[in-house]
Design a protein around this motif. Structure first.
Motif, PDB file in Angstrom:
ATOM      1  N   ILE A   1       0.870  -1.175   0.000  1.00 57.43           N
ATOM      2  CA  ILE A   1       0.000   0.000   0.000  1.00 57.43           C
ATOM      3  C   ILE A   1       0.904   1.220   0.000  1.00 57.43           C
ATOM      4  CG2 ILE A   1      -1.806   1.251   1.240  1.00 57.43           C
ATOM      5  CD1 ILE A   1      -2.761  -1.496   0.303  1.00 57.43           C
ATOM      6  N   ARG A   2       0.735   2.063  -0.995  1.00 56.76           N
ATOM      7  CA  ARG A   2       1.580   3.265  -1.108  1.00 56.76           C
ATOM      8  C   ARG A   2       0.841   4.458  -0.491  1.00 56.76           C
ATOM      9  NH1 ARG A   2       5.876   3.499  -4.544  1.00 56.76           N
ATOM     10  NH2 ARG A   2       5.185   5.535  -5.315  1.00 56.76           N
ATOM     11  N   ILE A   3       1.542   5.103   0.371  1.00 57.49           N
ATOM     12  CA  ILE A   3       0.877   6.096   1.231  1.00 57.49           C
ATOM     13  C   ILE A   3       1.459   7.484   1.051  1.00 57.49           C
ATOM     14  CG2 ILE A   3       0.512   6.758   3.655  1.00 57.49           C
ATOM     15  CD1 ILE A   3       0.716   3.629   4.136  1.00 57.49           C
ATOM     16  N   GLY A   4       0.559   8.473   1.098  1.00 58.71           N
ATOM     17  CA  GLY A   4       0.983   9.875   1.173  1.00 58.71           C
ATOM     18  C   GLY A   4       0.589  10.434   2.524  1.00 58.71           C
ATOM     19  N   ILE A   5       1.558  11.094   3.147  1.00 64.42           N
ATOM     20  CA  ILE A   5       1.288  11.713   4.452  1.00 64.42           C
ATOM     21  C   ILE A   5       1.019  13.194   4.228  1.00 64.42           C
ATOM     22  CG2 ILE A   5       2.262  12.240   6.750  1.00 64.42           C
ATOM     23  CD1 ILE A   5       2.096   9.264   6.505  1.00 64.42           C
ATOM     24  N   ILE A   6      -0.160  13.652   4.619  1.00 64.25           N
ATOM     25  CA  ILE A   6      -0.492  15.082   4.477  1.00 64.25           C
ATOM     26  C   ILE A   6      -0.402  15.725   5.853  1.00 64.25           C
ATOM     27  CG2 ILE A   6      -2.290  16.729   3.858  1.00 64.25           C
ATOM     28  CD1 ILE A   6      -3.368  14.636   1.882  1.00 64.25           C
ATOM     29  N   GLY A   7       0.572  16.601   6.014  1.00 63.56           N
ATOM     30  CA  GLY A   7       0.789  17.246   7.318  1.00 63.56           C
ATOM     31  C   GLY A   7       1.863  16.499   8.077  1.00 63.56           C
ATOM     32  N   ALA A   8       3.048  17.106   8.126  1.00 61.16           N
ATOM     33  CA  ALA A   8       4.181  16.398   8.725  1.00 61.16           C
ATOM     34  C   ALA A   8       4.570  17.000  10.062  1.00 61.16           C
ATOM     35  CB  ALA A   8       5.367  16.377   7.768  1.00 61.16           C
ATOM     36  N   GLY A   9       3.542  17.253  10.889  1.00 65.25           N
ATOM     37  CA  GLY A   9       3.807  17.649  12.272  1.00 65.25           C
ATOM     38  C   GLY A   9       4.160  16.419  13.082  1.00 65.25           C
ATOM     39  N   ARG A  10       4.099  16.565  14.383  1.00 61.98           N
ATOM     40  CA  ARG A  10       4.484  15.464  15.258  1.00 61.98           C
ATOM     41  C   ARG A  10       3.730  14.173  14.963  1.00 61.98           C
ATOM     42  NH1 ARG A  10       4.087  16.466  21.595  1.00 61.98           N
ATOM     43  NH2 ARG A  10       1.937  16.792  20.943  1.00 61.98           N
TER      44      ARG A  10
ATOM     45  N   LYS B   1       4.530  12.534  11.533  1.00 62.02           N
ATOM     46  CA  LYS B   1       5.819  11.818  11.538  1.00 62.02           C
ATOM     47  C   LYS B   1       5.730  10.498  12.296  1.00 62.02           C
ATOM     48  CE  LYS B   1       8.942  15.705  10.770  1.00 62.02           C
ATOM     49  NZ  LYS B   1       9.541  16.886  11.427  1.00 62.02           N
ATOM     50  N   ILE B   2       4.991  10.506  13.397  1.00 61.32           N
ATOM     51  CA  ILE B   2       4.828   9.258  14.162  1.00 61.32           C
ATOM     52  C   ILE B   2       4.119   8.208  13.306  1.00 61.32           C
ATOM     53  CG2 ILE B   2       3.513   8.250  16.072  1.00 61.32           C
ATOM     54  CD1 ILE B   2       4.274  10.781  17.677  1.00 61.32           C
ATOM     55  N   HIS B   3       3.043   8.612  12.659  1.00 57.63           N
ATOM     56  CA  HIS B   3       2.342   7.661  11.793  1.00 57.63           C
ATOM     57  C   HIS B   3       3.286   7.123  10.714  1.00 57.63           C
ATOM     58  CE1 HIS B   3      -1.424   8.116  13.709  1.00 57.63           C
ATOM     59  NE2 HIS B   3      -1.796   9.266  13.175  1.00 57.63           N
ATOM     60  N   ALA B   4       4.087   8.013  10.142  1.00 58.12           N
ATOM     61  CA  ALA B   4       5.002   7.581   9.079  1.00 58.12           C
ATOM     62  C   ALA B   4       5.960   6.517   9.605  1.00 58.12           C
ATOM     63  CB  ALA B   4       5.778   8.792   8.547  1.00 58.12           C
ATOM     64  N   ASP B   5       6.545   6.786  10.771  1.00 53.15           N
ATOM     65  CA  ASP B   5       7.498   5.804  11.307  1.00 53.15           C
ATOM     66  C   ASP B   5       6.812   4.500  11.686  1.00 53.15           C
ATOM     67  OD1 ASP B   5       9.965   7.018  10.944  1.00 53.15           O
ATOM     68  OD2 ASP B   5       9.803   8.217  12.769  1.00 53.15           O
ATOM     69  N   ASN B   6       5.610   4.596  12.191  1.00 52.29           N
ATOM     70  CA  ASN B   6       4.880   3.371  12.528  1.00 52.29           C
ATOM     71  C   ASN B   6       4.516   2.583  11.276  1.00 52.29           C
ATOM     72  OD1 ASN B   6       5.055   3.925  15.240  1.00 52.29           O
ATOM     73  ND2 ASN B   6       3.043   4.918  15.348  1.00 52.29           N
ATOM     74  N   LEU B   7       4.131   3.293  10.228  1.00 60.18           N
ATOM     75  CA  LEU B   7       3.781   2.618   8.971  1.00 60.18           C
ATOM     76  C   LEU B   7       4.980   1.896   8.372  1.00 60.18           C
ATOM     77  CD1 LEU B   7       1.509   5.383   7.423  1.00 60.18           C
ATOM     78  CD2 LEU B   7       0.799   3.020   7.914  1.00 60.18           C
TER      79      LEU B   7
ATOM     80  N   ASP C   1       3.579  19.121   3.299  1.00 62.82           N
ATOM     81  CA  ASP C   1       3.395  19.983   4.478  1.00 62.82           C
ATOM     82  C   ASP C   1       3.505  21.429   4.012  1.00 62.82           C
ATOM     83  OD1 ASP C   1       3.506  19.561   7.739  1.00 62.82           O
ATOM     84  OD2 ASP C   1       4.293  21.503   7.063  1.00 62.82           O
ATOM     85  N   LEU C   2       2.624  22.258   4.516  1.00 62.05           N
ATOM     86  CA  LEU C   2       2.628  23.677   4.134  1.00 62.05           C
ATOM     87  C   LEU C   2       3.988  24.307   4.365  1.00 62.05           C
ATOM     88  CD1 LEU C   2      -0.687  25.307   5.393  1.00 62.05           C
ATOM     89  CD2 LEU C   2       0.108  24.971   3.037  1.00 62.05           C
ATOM     90  N   PHE C   3       4.697  23.807   5.366  1.00 58.56           N
ATOM     91  CA  PHE C   3       5.978  24.414   5.717  1.00 58.56           C
ATOM     92  C   PHE C   3       7.146  23.512   5.342  1.00 58.56           C
ATOM     93  CE2 PHE C   3       2.660  25.813   8.619  1.00 58.56           C
ATOM     94  CZ  PHE C   3       2.661  27.180   8.349  1.00 58.56           C
ATOM     95  N   ALA C   4       6.951  22.698   4.313  1.00 58.57           N
ATOM     96  CA  ALA C   4       8.026  21.798   3.886  1.00 58.57           C
ATOM     97  C   ALA C   4       9.283  22.604   3.578  1.00 58.57           C
ATOM     98  CB  ALA C   4       7.587  21.010   2.655  1.00 58.57           C
TER      99      ALA C   4
ATOM    100  N   ASP D   1      -2.021   5.048  -2.978  1.00 58.34           N
ATOM    101  CA  ASP D   1      -3.254   4.318  -2.687  1.00 58.34           C
ATOM    102  C   ASP D   1      -4.066   4.957  -1.561  1.00 58.34           C
ATOM    103  OD1 ASP D   1      -2.580   2.089  -4.472  1.00 58.34           O
ATOM    104  OD2 ASP D   1      -1.028   1.624  -2.994  1.00 58.34           O
ATOM    105  N   ALA D   2      -3.358   5.567  -0.624  1.00 55.62           N
ATOM    106  CA  ALA D   2      -4.059   6.048   0.574  1.00 55.62           C
ATOM    107  C   ALA D   2      -3.345   7.268   1.133  1.00 55.62           C
ATOM    108  CB  ALA D   2      -4.096   4.955   1.637  1.00 55.62           C
ATOM    109  N   VAL D   3      -4.125   8.154   1.752  1.00 51.72           N
ATOM    110  CA  VAL D   3      -3.520   9.333   2.386  1.00 51.72           C
ATOM    111  C   VAL D   3      -3.817   9.344   3.883  1.00 51.72           C
ATOM    112  CG1 VAL D   3      -3.506  10.795   0.327  1.00 51.72           C
ATOM    113  CG2 VAL D   3      -5.532  10.768   1.835  1.00 51.72           C
ATOM    114  N   PHE D   4      -2.859   9.858   4.619  1.00 55.92           N
ATOM    115  CA  PHE D   4      -3.042  10.116   6.049  1.00 55.92           C
ATOM    116  C   PHE D   4      -3.195  11.616   6.215  1.00 55.92           C
ATOM    117  CE2 PHE D   4      -2.146   6.506   8.991  1.00 55.92           C
ATOM    118  CZ  PHE D   4      -2.207   5.498   8.037  1.00 55.92           C
ATOM    119  N   ILE D   5      -4.367  12.028   6.672  1.00 54.64           N
ATOM    120  CA  ILE D   5      -4.604  13.472   6.840  1.00 54.64           C
ATOM    121  C   ILE D   5      -4.264  13.868   8.274  1.00 54.64           C
ATOM    122  CG2 ILE D   5      -6.314  15.317   6.673  1.00 54.64           C
ATOM    123  CD1 ILE D   5      -7.778  13.652   4.558  1.00 54.64           C
TER     124      ILE D   5
END
Lengths: 347, 347, 347, 347
Positions: C4-13, C16-22, C35-38, C68-72
């Protein structure tokens, strides 16, 4: 050594317990006992304890000049007239809770006590429990700072017999009244407003009498703190008596007492015995202490630890809680005062 | 960022766990894995983790110039020769416990490590457990004063398979060796004397091999403190891992970890789930930390947290404990040194 | 093995935790992060994790056919438009709670999800906590019979920064929403009515925004059970996360998790460490499990464990609780639906 | 209702406690009290309790035909002669532990008791403790299967005064003798062998008298189980009284009793009060029960719950433990029998 001579009015279970506990105080002497149903059994009980007088007539005790104090352990409806008579006769009084189920009647009794200058202690035994006293010490000592939330859980192991239900006074006056007193005692502030959520989930008989068997009551205290009490008439795992005071600097919480500390580990899991079964087991020591402190107050002419006003305030909250249940909205304690003269039944 | 390239020797359960834990360290990279029984399954496992080399020959890893450190997770009899070869090849070494079952062989390995100037960490994972570390912090911090009594309970949920028993090294070298290390670690002193009471109460197969399945071992430490360790190969309620250090100013005690804090109260009593089942569940985080601290020691050129001498001292105590069992009397640790060259079987 | 290919929208705390867990799930792959402040920092973070795309524009992820999926994980006000766009683009969605602070906006988002036939999971992480899951198992398994009283305590160790308060959504939508979801989850019934007692006892700034920092909320469930939730923005002893379900056959209660089981006994008393500090420590494993179960739902085309309706129902209760605070009376959940279009501010 | 008339020999602290406890039994009556130092104070104490006779001469009680039973609460060296005289006079006897510090003297006393056909109960109060009784019930009931390991921790809050040390009988006869009895009681088997590790870590005065203040004693029971007892003369956190019986089907463990269940949570951590301070607090109820069961045994002519042989067996183990300390090796209980006639000092 000065002795306080006592008359026990009402020799049911609690009257007998008080008598036996008083006998262990070196300055207390049970002089007489009265009970509407006095007979050979009570006479044998009294004889085994060296109690000289057994009578059906409580006035015989109240008018007896050799008696210093009476313990009123008869049914609730007799409390007010007995207090008034005893006060007039100059006797000090220990009265079981509640003083009455009508605030104006309670006021009348308190007025008689004040007029006579006698002492009146109300039987809120839980204030003498080792656990709750420790929480109170920490609240008073400042360990937990300003109280923010007071939580009380109080659940009986079994509901009362069906025929007791209509004359119990209802959950708030019969059972939760202890928790209302505890809330005031632990928070160190009067209650201003209550809101009641109640339900009949255990025994439909409660509903027949407009009573509930399960309730969650929210409190707002004058000092700004919030509170919540939950009661159930049936916790199958035993008497559940816990409190927690949460404040700005921490919390103080007590859980149940158990008959032992045994933890059993087996292939199925870890086990321990249920809490102490009911109030006689749990508050055994507290019952002793409340009577001994009453005697000490008389011997040393000091204020009693729980006075008539404590009884009165708890009754006000209980009436407000019942009114809230009926009205389905939060109720100020003052509203209960106003409404109490009219029958709550008409609400 | 510097990366430490690692070869895993022995890809059984613990080898694979170390590999997966190392992968979570940003400065560790698994370069190769060797196992006598390497085959398609191991290759698939390695491929899924991007591990380039899979071989049956551990020397391939040891002689690989791209590898900085090896994890020796193969059977105990291979530890000493592998340590010697790895040290000669200039590799840092993480070795599972025990280094060996013969003190002179262990000394030989440590000598090779010293000569080569490489680092050697021994796999006493329990030192990294959150509970035991907290006890140690309190001992070191002086909270409990001078240690007087060290108590360790260590019981497995199930005995090993019958065919593992003869090659386990026996209860003292296989199981209680962890507790001997823990005793030294918590008490901050070497053990001077041991006395062993052992019994076969669970499985008669242990007796066939001169082994026991239940033991209570008393310790005397150089600093004057006393100790006691009890082991059982079968606690039906799960892995039981507790320690207590009692001293002049108090005690620090830890009990088991549980999968949850749920307490269930019913008419039968109060229940909770058994402790975490076995070492993989209980020491999951400790296994991660021991490998990460090893990597950190290499990256920053700092001493490893558990060194070869720690392995050696625990083995000395284990041998003395076995000797005590055989002789039926207390044994000084020094005696074990003297006796170890002759077979303990002849005792 | 399907990935499953994932896009993370919003890279605050939390992003980032979700990304590392995924990354720890063998079938998840982080393809992109927005991220707005990338900037360089986020690019370095992404590079270290092999994440190819870093952008300021979330639409770049949403329109990417390889995803395939986004994390908002962006701010709450962006949730609804992002859900609508992602749904239109056929992406599965994991969205942090709350979906929105307005019920009609949330409905709009759910409608878009339904229309597109994609999956939506809402981030009620506590459902995956080992303790709460065990309580739920006992409730579902019938151990405690019919639920009578659900009690939830949820207190943060520290209040948020003053500048977060006005945009937090308030205690009910920001903090207690987790408890409303937990109440539904544990009781197995919808909430019918709420009554809120709230106070500002910790930081007067809450009052400026019509918010409270301390609250006790009473619940009435459709199945007749009662409930009570207490929240505080500041428990100085740490994150306090307890629940209890009391029923006809018993109770199931969980208390806090602690960093260790050490009990220290000294001349002053018995001590232990405070509970795990805050949500990142306490719900560490739960955060992992919620993302892994989301991936598993996609891989196996199974329902997600917490769906859009779960998000919606919790928001309804939160709005009703706020309305009750404003009106000073109990509020039916249906009333909140009716009122939500007009500004609650005008109440 | 039959009354048992009692004479109390020795009116020190424990004699007075027994007297007050006996007064609460409806079939016990204290007829007389003797004490070497009887004087106005004791007379006042007796008068307040309606005890008619106060004397310095214990024989006055023993020869009094109106007395049914004596409580021997005088110093240990007087136990044997008093038991012999009381038995000859046909009195039933309750004797404080130990009967004597010499096995042949104890045998002599037991022989006199047997010859006279009177009852003798030995004061092992801990058998009547709610916690230890519950463990025993589980062992007898088979909950934990066959016992494998018995663990007992017994630590005093403070060491005795220096001048008590030489006449205490030493740690094993004065303090650990309770634990030896508990070990037999809980394991349901006699002890076969002991090994003692002892140390002087608290007060060097113990060393002057060949005594220790800290000890770990290993036991081997006849049924194959192992045991371990640890004693300390000073646990600064209070009286530490714990036992655990571990067996083939599980374990039963009890920890300390506390004055309350209060848990205090603050920014520094979690706190609770120390255990009940010392034996008078902890074993308050057990002291009552042991005397009441003695009375019940006399009233109903049933065996006493702790008899002379129980006293004798515990003394054998205590002597063997001391011998082990002196010899630095494990000692069979039988060896202590053989050696006891010669002075242990010469070992």
């Amino acid at each position: 050594m000065k002795k306080i001579r006592i008359g026990i009015i009402g020799a049911g279970r609690i009257g007998k317990i008080h008598a036996d506990n008083l006998r262990r105080h070196p300055q207390a002497e049970i002089a007489a006992v009265s009970d509407l149903f006095a007979g050979p059994e009570l006479e044998a009980w009294a004889a085994a304890r060296g109690i000289g007088t057994v009578t059906k007539d409580s006035m015989e005790l109240i008018t007896n000049p050799d008696i210093d104090a009476v313990f009123i352990c008869s049914s609730t409806d007799t409390h007010v007239p007995l207090i008034i008579e005893a006060a007039k006769a100059g006797k000090h009084i220990f009265c079981e809770k509640p003083v009455s189920m009508e605030l104006d009647r309670t006021e009348e009794a308190l007025e008689a006590v004040r007029a006579a200058g006698v002492k009146l202690q109300v039987g809120f035994n839980r204030r003498f429990d080792h656990n709750f006293k420790r929480v109170r010490e920490h609240v008073l000592g400042g360990t937990i700072g300003e109280p923010h939330i007071v939580k009380i859980t109080s659940r009986d192991p079994n509901p009362p017999h069906d025929d007791y239900i209509p004359r119990s006074g209802g959950m708030f006056m019969d059972m939760m009244i202890h928790d209302f007193d505890m809330a005031r005692y632990l928070c160190g502030s009067e209650v201003e407003e209550v809101y009641t959520q109640g339900a009949v989930l255990i025994n439909p008989v409660f509903a027949q009498y407009g009573d509930v068997d399960t309730a969650v009551v929210t409190l707002r205290f004058k000092n700004g703190a919030l509170g919540v009490i939950d009661n159930s008439r049936q916790a199958v795992y035993g008497y559940d008596q816990r409190v927690e005071v949460f404040g700005s600097k921490g919390s103080a919480a007590v859980t149940n007492d158990h008959p032992n500390t045994a933890e059993i580990s087996t292939a199925e899991g870890l086990f321990r015995d249920k809490p102490l079964h009911f109030f006689l087991e749990r508050y055994n020591e507290a019952y002793i202490e409340e009577t001994h402190m009453f005697i000490d107050s008389l011997v040393n002419d000091k204020p009693v630890p729980v006075d008539g006003n404590d009884g009165y305030q708890a009754e006000r909250i209980a009436l407000a809680a019942l009114l809230s249940l009926r009205l389905g909205r939060p109720v100020k304690i003052d509203e209960a005062d106003a409404l109490q003269k009219s029958s709550l039944e008409s609400v």
